[in-house]
Design an enzyme around this catalytic site. Structure first.
Site, PDB file in Angstrom:
ATOM      1  CG  PHE A  76      -4.534 -69.981  -4.048  1.00 53.16           C
ATOM      2  CD1 PHE A  76      -3.358 -70.155  -3.325  1.00 53.16           C
ATOM      3  CD2 PHE A  76      -5.587 -70.847  -3.806  1.00 53.16           C
ATOM      4  CE1 PHE A  76      -3.239 -71.168  -2.372  1.00 53.16           C
ATOM      5  CE2 PHE A  76      -5.481 -71.865  -2.852  1.00 53.16           C
ATOM      6  CZ  PHE A  76      -4.306 -72.021  -2.136  1.00 53.16           C
ATOM      7  CG  ASP A 134      -9.483 -72.874  -9.616  1.00 54.36           C
ATOM      8  OD1 ASP A 134     -10.549 -73.142  -9.023  1.00 54.36           O
ATOM      9  OD2 ASP A 134      -8.362 -72.991  -9.078  1.00 54.36           O
ATOM     10  CE  LYS A 154     -11.277 -72.772  -0.956  1.00 58.14           C
ATOM     11  NZ  LYS A 154     -10.352 -72.138  -1.869  1.00 58.14           N
TER      12      LYS A 154
HETATM   13  C1  LIG Z   1      -9.139 -72.876  -2.304  1.00 61.77           C
HETATM   14  C2  LIG Z   1      -8.809 -72.895  -3.736  1.00 61.77           C
HETATM   15  C3  LIG Z   1      -8.160 -73.999  -4.314  1.00 61.77           C
HETATM   16  C4  LIG Z   1      -7.645 -75.169  -3.519  1.00 61.77           C
HETATM   17  O1  LIG Z   1      -8.638 -75.854  -2.836  1.00 61.77           O
HETATM   18  P1  LIG Z   1      -8.238 -76.843  -1.629  1.00 61.77           P
HETATM   19  O2  LIG Z   1      -9.529 -77.511  -1.270  1.00 61.77           O
HETATM   20  O3  LIG Z   1      -7.692 -75.986  -0.523  1.00 61.77           O
HETATM   21  O4  LIG Z   1      -7.219 -77.779  -2.161  1.00 61.77           O
HETATM   22  C5  LIG Z   1      -7.944 -73.968  -5.681  1.00 61.77           C
HETATM   23  N1  LIG Z   1      -8.343 -72.919  -6.433  1.00 61.77           N
HETATM   24  C6  LIG Z   1      -8.959 -71.845  -5.906  1.00 61.77           C
HETATM   25  C7  LIG Z   1      -9.396 -70.733  -6.799  1.00 61.77           C
HETATM   26  C8  LIG Z   1      -9.198 -71.782  -4.538  1.00 61.77           C
HETATM   27  O5  LIG Z   1      -9.777 -70.709  -4.005  1.00 61.77           O
END
Ligand SMILES: *Cc1c(COP(=O)(O)O)cnc(C)c1O
Length: 404
Positions: free
Chosen positions: A137, A222, A251
């Site tokens: 994700f 990420d 986040k």
């Molecule tokens: C939440 C998340 C994203 C995307 O972040 P948004 O602020 O919702 O665009 C990307 N990578 C990971 C691992 C995430 O948990």
């Protein structure tokens, strides 16, 4: 019309929220419109690691908003440099490119990796590949969903962006086999959050680092969800003593107040960007920078990383005592734990709905996993309170089934 009806009428149906209308938050607690109180075990998918309405973050936000909030990057400000200096220091990276949402940080990483592939590695025009893991994700843009393996994320959104290759998560041999001379980068979550808090085998990150060094491939992690203390280290990559070439954060970087994200990189990688090649109107604005800097300081000064490690170990120990035939597995690291329920016995959704009735908010990921990812400020007593509620729910479902 109730608030839920109003939202259902005027808001797109791209989520399936639990039926609760929240009006107030403080620390690990949330309140609904009837004054009922809930323990937050979700933290807005880890965006609220500092707890709701942290007084220092509210102060940073309101003071900066009253002074100077948005300028665009057409000008310098007195807030951006100090924020990014701090972020580079804590992460060990050289340079940062500020954006707003996580998906934008990932898009930035993809653009950087591709350009690095052409300008530095010498990959032939438009042939660069990025290798990703199945069940990843990384966000919701058209390019990012192009390399998702979840059909719900992609169906009907084609034509998709090419240039991505998918291998099973945690399988270093498969990764090695997928690397070619056109591989610019490996883009991966150190622990897959949305997939259900899936952990790779020990040593996987170290092996990825060695593979990337050997093949002249970028390692881009990420850590939008895993970073900033969630797993009991400031960054998940610290568990294996490695450092990536590129890193995405988001986040919790916004202190639970606003969207703040960043792509961080070693100098050689970031230097592929020049004026005009990338940007964002709001990225790096003084309000975001002030909140982001304070979020990092609070994390250090309140020892939130150590708390995550300690309380997370405690929560894991207590959860494991639940021992129920409804539960297939409990896994995670730090204050980031997934309880995987047997779908033949009960859905994760039902567990979340029942928890809500008892004053605990969580959310299912896929059909089977309930996540426990509270603000990193949570106390032992609060963990105990939450786990007792979970125990009650589990016993209720068990006894309903044995009666049937
Ligand atoms: C939440 C998340 C994203 C995307 O972040 P948004 O602020 O919702 O665009 C990307 N990578 C990971 C691992 C995430 O948990």
């Amino acid at each position: 019309m109730t608030m839920i009806e109003k939202e259902n009428k005027f808001c797109a149906h791209n989520y399936h929220p639990l039926p609760v209308v929240l009006t107030k938050g403080e620390g690990v607690w949330l309140w609904d419109e009837d004054g009922n109180k809930y323990l937050d075990m979700m933290s807005a998918y880890s965006a609220v690691s500092h707890g709701h309405s942290h007084p220092r973050l509210v102060k940073a936000l309101t003071e900066q908003a009253a002074k100077l909030a948005v300028t665009s990057r057409a000008y310098h400000t007195d807030r951006l440099g100090p924020f990014l200096e701090k972020l580079c220091t804590v992460s060990g990276m050289d340079v940062a490119l500020p954006m707003n949402t996580g998906a934008e940080a990932v898009e930035t990483a993809i653009k950087a990796a591709r350009r690095w592939g052409y300008h530095i590695k010498g990959i032939e025009k438009d042939r660069a590949e990025i290798i990703v893991a199945a069940e990843n994700f990384h966000g919701r843009t058209t390019t990012i969903i192009s390399f998702s393996s979840d059909p719900d994320y992609k169906d009907g959104f084609g034509p998709l962006t090419s240039g991505f290759k998918t291998v099973p998560f945690g399988d270093i041999a498969a990764m090695r086999a997928a690397v070619t001379e056109n591989t610019a980068a490996i883009l991966i979550e150190p622990i897959q959050g949305e997939a259900g808090i899936k952990m790779p085998p020990d040593g996987y990150l170290k092996d990825l680092r060695a593979l990337c060094d050997e093949k002249n491939v970028l390692l881009i992690l990420d850590e939008i969800q895993s970073g900033l203390g969630r797993t009991g280290k400031m960054f998940c990559f610290e568990h294996e003593g490695i450092r990536p070439d590129g890193l995405t954060l988001g986040k919790a970087l916004g202190g639970g107040m606003m969207p703040v994200s960043c792509f961080l990189a070693k100098r050689e990688l970031m230097d592929v960007f020049n004026p005009g090649s990338h940007g964002s109107t709001f990225g790096g604005n003084p309000l975001a920078a002030a909140v982001g800097l304070e979020a990092l300081k609070v994390m250090e000064e309140e020892n939130l990383v150590e708390k995550s490690a300690e309380q997370g170990a405690y929560m894991m120990e207590e959860l494991k005592k639940l021992s129920s035939s409804l539960i297939r597995e409990i896994r995670g690291r730090g204050l980031w734990i997934g309880v995987d329920f047997d779908p033949a016995r009960v859905s994760a959704r039902e567990i979340c709905e029942r928890l809500k009735e008892k004053g605990v908010l969580s959310k299912e990921t896929h059909e089977t996993v309930v996540r426990f990812a509270p603000p990193l400020t949570i106390s032992r007593e609060e963990i105990d309170w939450g786990i007792t509620r979970l125990k009650e729910v589990v016993r209720e479902v068990e006894s309903r089934q044995s009666a049937a």
